[in-house]
Design an enzyme around this catalytic site. Structure first.
Site, PDB file in Angstrom:
ATOM      1  N   HIS A  91      51.675  43.829  -4.620  1.00  0.00           N
ATOM      2  CA  HIS A  91      52.712  42.971  -5.224  1.00  0.00           C
ATOM      3  C   HIS A  91      54.080  43.231  -4.625  1.00  0.00           C
ATOM      4  O   HIS A  91      55.102  42.936  -5.245  1.00  0.00           O
ATOM      5  CB  HIS A  91      52.761  43.189  -6.745  1.00  0.00           C
ATOM      6  N   CYS A 148      70.253  38.562   6.708  1.00  0.00           N
ATOM      7  CA  CYS A 148      68.994  39.237   7.071  1.00  0.00           C
ATOM      8  C   CYS A 148      69.274  40.103   8.307  1.00  0.00           C
ATOM      9  O   CYS A 148      69.875  39.608   9.279  1.00  0.00           O
ATOM     10  CB  CYS A 148      67.930  38.181   7.405  1.00  0.00           C
ATOM     11  N   THR A 152      46.541  50.047 -15.935  1.00  0.00           N
ATOM     12  CA  THR A 152      46.748  48.611 -15.765  1.00  0.00           C
ATOM     13  C   THR A 152      46.039  47.847 -16.875  1.00  0.00           C
ATOM     14  O   THR A 152      44.944  48.196 -17.298  1.00  0.00           O
ATOM     15  CB  THR A 152      46.271  48.096 -14.386  1.00  0.00           C
ATOM     16  N   SER A 153      46.711  46.786 -17.348  1.00  0.00           N
ATOM     17  CA  SER A 153      46.192  46.026 -18.495  1.00  0.00           C
ATOM     18  C   SER A 153      45.066  45.086 -18.096  1.00  0.00           C
ATOM     19  O   SER A 153      44.400  44.516 -18.948  1.00  0.00           O
ATOM     20  CB  SER A 153      47.332  45.202 -19.121  1.00  0.00           C
TER      21      SER A 153
HETATM   22  C1  BV8 Z   1      48.461  34.532  -6.916  1.00  0.00           C
HETATM   23  C2  BV8 Z   1      56.261  40.690 -10.082  1.00  0.00           C
HETATM   24  C3  BV8 Z   1      47.585  32.902  -5.420  1.00  0.00           C
HETATM   25  C4  BV8 Z   1      56.671  41.929  -9.416  1.00  0.00           C
HETATM   26  C5  BV8 Z   1      54.235  40.476 -11.240  1.00  0.00           C
HETATM   27  C6  BV8 Z   1      42.919  34.000 -10.744  1.00  0.00           C
HETATM   28  C7  BV8 Z   1      42.934  34.339  -9.383  1.00  0.00           C
HETATM   29  C8  BV8 Z   1      44.152  34.402  -8.685  1.00  0.00           C
HETATM   30  C9  BV8 Z   1      45.351  34.154  -9.347  1.00  0.00           C
HETATM   31  C10 BV8 Z   1      45.349  33.823 -10.697  1.00  0.00           C
HETATM   32  C11 BV8 Z   1      44.134  33.735 -11.391  1.00  0.00           C
HETATM   33  N1  BV8 Z   1      44.418  33.411 -12.674  1.00  0.00           N
HETATM   34  C12 BV8 Z   1      45.756  33.277 -12.820  1.00  0.00           C
HETATM   35  C13 BV8 Z   1      46.370  33.507 -11.629  1.00  0.00           C
HETATM   36  C14 BV8 Z   1      47.820  33.424 -11.383  1.00  0.00           C
HETATM   37  C15 BV8 Z   1      48.564  34.741 -11.649  1.00  0.00           C
HETATM   38  C16 BV8 Z   1      48.047  35.490 -12.811  1.00  0.00           C
HETATM   39  O1  BV8 Z   1      47.208  36.368 -12.678  1.00  0.00           O
HETATM   40  N2  BV8 Z   1      48.581  35.177 -13.965  1.00  0.00           N
HETATM   41  C17 BV8 Z   1      48.157  35.897 -15.164  1.00  0.00           C
HETATM   42  C18 BV8 Z   1      49.392  36.208 -16.009  1.00  0.00           C
HETATM   43  C19 BV8 Z   1      47.142  35.040 -15.898  1.00  0.00           C
HETATM   44  N3  BV8 Z   1      48.510  35.567 -10.465  1.00  0.00           N
HETATM   45  C20 BV8 Z   1      49.444  35.393  -9.513  1.00  0.00           C
HETATM   46  O2  BV8 Z   1      50.300  34.547  -9.555  1.00  0.00           O
HETATM   47  C21 BV8 Z   1      49.340  36.290  -8.295  1.00  0.00           C
HETATM   48  N4  BV8 Z   1      49.347  35.480  -7.109  1.00  0.00           N
HETATM   49  O3  BV8 Z   1      47.656  34.213  -7.751  1.00  0.00           O
HETATM   50  O4  BV8 Z   1      48.561  33.901  -5.684  1.00  0.00           O
HETATM   51  C22 BV8 Z   1      46.461  33.493  -4.658  1.00  0.00           C
HETATM   52  C23 BV8 Z   1      45.763  34.601  -5.136  1.00  0.00           C
HETATM   53  C24 BV8 Z   1      44.700  35.112  -4.416  1.00  0.00           C
HETATM   54  C25 BV8 Z   1      44.336  34.508  -3.215  1.00  0.00           C
HETATM   55  C26 BV8 Z   1      45.035  33.392  -2.739  1.00  0.00           C
HETATM   56  C27 BV8 Z   1      46.105  32.894  -3.467  1.00  0.00           C
HETATM   57  C28 BV8 Z   1      50.555  37.192  -8.157  1.00  0.00           C
HETATM   58  C29 BV8 Z   1      50.574  38.198  -9.233  1.00  0.00           C
HETATM   59  C30 BV8 Z   1      51.814  39.065  -9.041  1.00  0.00           C
HETATM   60  C31 BV8 Z   1      52.618  38.993 -10.301  1.00  0.00           C
HETATM   61  N5  BV8 Z   1      53.769  39.835 -10.203  1.00  0.00           N
HETATM   62  N6  BV8 Z   1      55.422  40.993 -11.203  1.00  0.00           N
HETATM   63  C32 BV8 Z   1      57.596  42.601 -10.362  1.00  0.00           C
HETATM   64  O5  BV8 Z   1      58.564  41.976 -10.790  1.00  0.00           O
HETATM   65  O6  BV8 Z   1      57.297  43.751 -10.671  1.00  0.00           O
HETATM   66  S1  BV8 Z   1      53.429  40.653 -12.720  1.00  0.00           S
HETATM   67  C33 BV8 Z   1      53.243  42.262 -13.176  1.00  0.00           C
HETATM   68  O7  BV8 Z   1      51.854  42.375 -13.601  1.00  0.00           O
HETATM   69  C34 BV8 Z   1      53.418  43.331 -12.132  1.00  0.00           C
HETATM   70  O8  BV8 Z   1      53.267  42.901 -10.787  1.00  0.00           O
HETATM   71  C35 BV8 Z   1      52.295  44.275 -12.482  1.00  0.00           C
HETATM   72  O9  BV8 Z   1      52.031  45.055 -11.401  1.00  0.00           O
HETATM   73  C36 BV8 Z   1      51.210  43.326 -12.823  1.00  0.00           C
HETATM   74  C37 BV8 Z   1      50.075  43.941 -13.616  1.00  0.00           C
HETATM   75  O10 BV8 Z   1      50.619  44.545 -14.782  1.00  0.00           O
HETATM   76  P1  BV8 Z   1      50.200  46.056 -15.080  1.00  0.00           P
HETATM   77  O11 BV8 Z   1      50.598  46.883 -13.916  1.00  0.00           O
HETATM   78  O12 BV8 Z   1      48.783  46.093 -15.500  1.00  0.00           O
HETATM   79  O13 BV8 Z   1      51.182  46.431 -16.269  1.00  0.00           O
HETATM   80  P2  BV8 Z   1      51.015  46.038 -17.828  1.00  0.00           P
HETATM   81  O14 BV8 Z   1      52.334  46.288 -18.483  1.00  0.00           O
HETATM   82  O15 BV8 Z   1      50.382  44.693 -17.953  1.00  0.00           O
HETATM   83  O16 BV8 Z   1      49.957  47.107 -18.383  1.00  0.00           O
HETATM   84  C38 BV8 Z   1      50.316  48.482 -18.409  1.00  0.00           C
HETATM   85  C39 BV8 Z   1      49.065  49.260 -18.789  1.00  0.00           C
HETATM   86  O17 BV8 Z   1      49.381  50.657 -18.728  1.00  0.00           O
HETATM   87  C40 BV8 Z   1      48.598  48.979 -20.216  1.00  0.00           C
HETATM   88  O18 BV8 Z   1      47.184  48.814 -20.217  1.00  0.00           O
HETATM   89  C41 BV8 Z   1      48.998  50.242 -20.987  1.00  0.00           C
HETATM   90  O19 BV8 Z   1      48.072  50.544 -22.023  1.00  0.00           O
HETATM   91  C42 BV8 Z   1      48.943  51.289 -19.923  1.00  0.00           C
HETATM   92  N7  BV8 Z   1      49.846  52.438 -20.153  1.00  0.00           N
HETATM   93  C43 BV8 Z   1      51.069  52.428 -20.728  1.00  0.00           C
HETATM   94  N8  BV8 Z   1      51.564  53.690 -20.743  1.00  0.00           N
HETATM   95  C44 BV8 Z   1      50.640  54.483 -20.144  1.00  0.00           C
HETATM   96  C45 BV8 Z   1      49.545  53.685 -19.761  1.00  0.00           C
HETATM   97  N9  BV8 Z   1      48.448  54.190 -19.166  1.00  0.00           N
HETATM   98  C46 BV8 Z   1      48.440  55.521 -18.917  1.00  0.00           C
HETATM   99  N10 BV8 Z   1      49.456  56.352 -19.248  1.00  0.00           N
HETATM  100  C47 BV8 Z   1      50.565  55.877 -19.858  1.00  0.00           C
HETATM  101  N11 BV8 Z   1      51.550  56.719 -20.195  1.00  0.00           N
END
Ligand code: BV8
Length: 232
Positions: free
Chosen positions: A113, A140, A180-181
């Site tokens: 990402h 740039c 990761t969630s």
């Molecule tokens: C794309 C920007 C086209 C950077 C982020 C199916 C296939 C492909 C795509 C999709 C699909 N369905 C939907 C899509 C579109 C979309 C998507 O997935 N939407 C979701 C919301 C439904 N995906 C995209 O748009 C992606 N690109 O699809 O391009 C394509 C794809 C493939 C091939 C050709 C074309 C792009 C996704 C990038 C999104 N960018 N952010 C920034 O600003 O940081 S989103 C954000 O979510 C971050 O990038 C992050 O990395 C990502 C995942 O989140 P997590 O890291 O899991 O964090 P989260 O808070 O959710 O969870 C934290 C976890 O940690 C929890 O479980 C918690 O319990 C745990 N935790 C907390 N504390 C602790 C802990 N664990 C251990 N110890 C602790 N102390």
């Protein structure tokens, strides 16, 4: 950890950096609970309001620079070196845009990402180091165009290194997701890909993720405790 696997695929998310003080996205009080990602983390949002998007990422960049790696990052760096010394390989794929894996000593980190401490030029696509903020209209360093955008990957933008990630996963004998969630694709689909390839899977998380039922095994607790223990 089970019998010594030789090729481990590790997928990390925001949870591994939570104890370093960097917010997660979907936990209570998480980034996307406070900000609307569609107004900040998409190419359209940047086109519509570049100043707000730059401010958002410049603020997060300052947080990353002030943070420090924790014991989970350090354990992964040690495991990478230990496996390499035994002729194996730890492939570290992160969804995170921070540099805590690198600062903990991981030598090979695949940022699918993007990276917060880099800037991408929307004119020539060059990526440049950018530890300071990105002022509006900053030229740039490669083509001089005032077209820099934050280096993080956005919704709707194709993640990076997908072919390399798929190839590494296919060659692995263990898949481990850390902090990761399982909410964002294509990263969230990797555990299914691993299962389809007959690769054992394990989730290391604070609590069961959206994908929990797909994993063969799991350990729950703070990453700084369960990751070093799992890898020891
Ligand atoms: C794309 C920007 C086209 C950077 C982020 C199916 C296939 C492909 C795509 C999709 C699909 N369905 C939907 C899509 C579109 C979309 C998507 O997935 N939407 C979701 C919301 C439904 N995906 C995209 O748009 C992606 N690109 O699809 O391009 C394509 C794809 C493939 C091939 C050709 C074309 C792009 C996704 C990038 C999104 N960018 N952010 C920034 O600003 O940081 S989103 C954000 O979510 C971050 O990038 C992050 O990395 C990502 C995942 O989140 P997590 O890291 O899991 O964090 P989260 O808070 O959710 O969870 C934290 C976890 O940690 C929890 O479980 C918690 O319990 C745990 N935790 C907390 N504390 C602790 C802990 N664990 C251990 N110890 C602790 N102390």
């Amino acid at each position: 950890m089970a019998s010594q696997p030789r090729q481990i695929f590790i997928l990390t998310g925001a949870g591994i950096s939570a104890e370093s003080g960097l917010g997660t996205f979907r936990d209570r009080g998480g980034l996307w609970a406070r900000f609307d990602p569609l107004t900040l983390a998409t190419p359209e949002a940047f086109a519509a309001d570049p100043d707000t998007v730059l401010d958002f990422y410049n603020h997060r960049r300052r947080g990353v620079i002030a943070a420090a790696p924790n014991a989970a990052h350090a354990a992964l760096a040690r495991a990478e070196a230990g496996l390499a010394a035994r002729g194996g390989r730890l492939f570290l794929c992160t969804q995170n845009v921070d540099d805590l894996h690198e600062r903990a000593g991981s030598a090979a980190v695949v940022h699918m990402h993007g990276e917060l401490l880099k800037a991408r030029c929307t004119a020539c696509a060059a990526v440049s180091e950018r530890r300071a903020g990105i002022p509006r209209d900053d030229p740039c360093p490669h083509c001089g165009a005032a077209a820099l955008r934050p280096g993080g990957g956005w919704f709707g933008a194709v993640p990076q290194h997908l072919d390399r990630i798929d190839a590494a996963l296919a060659g692995s004998d263990l898949f481990v997701a850390v902090g990761t969630s399982g909410a964002v694709y294509p990263a969230a689909g990797y555990v299914r890909q691993a299962r389809a390839l007959g690769i054992p899977t394990c989730e290391l998380n604070l609590e069961p993720s959206d994908n929990a039922r797909i994993f063969d095994a799991a350990r729950y607790g703070p990453a700084s405790a369960i990751v070093p223990d799992y890898l020891s």
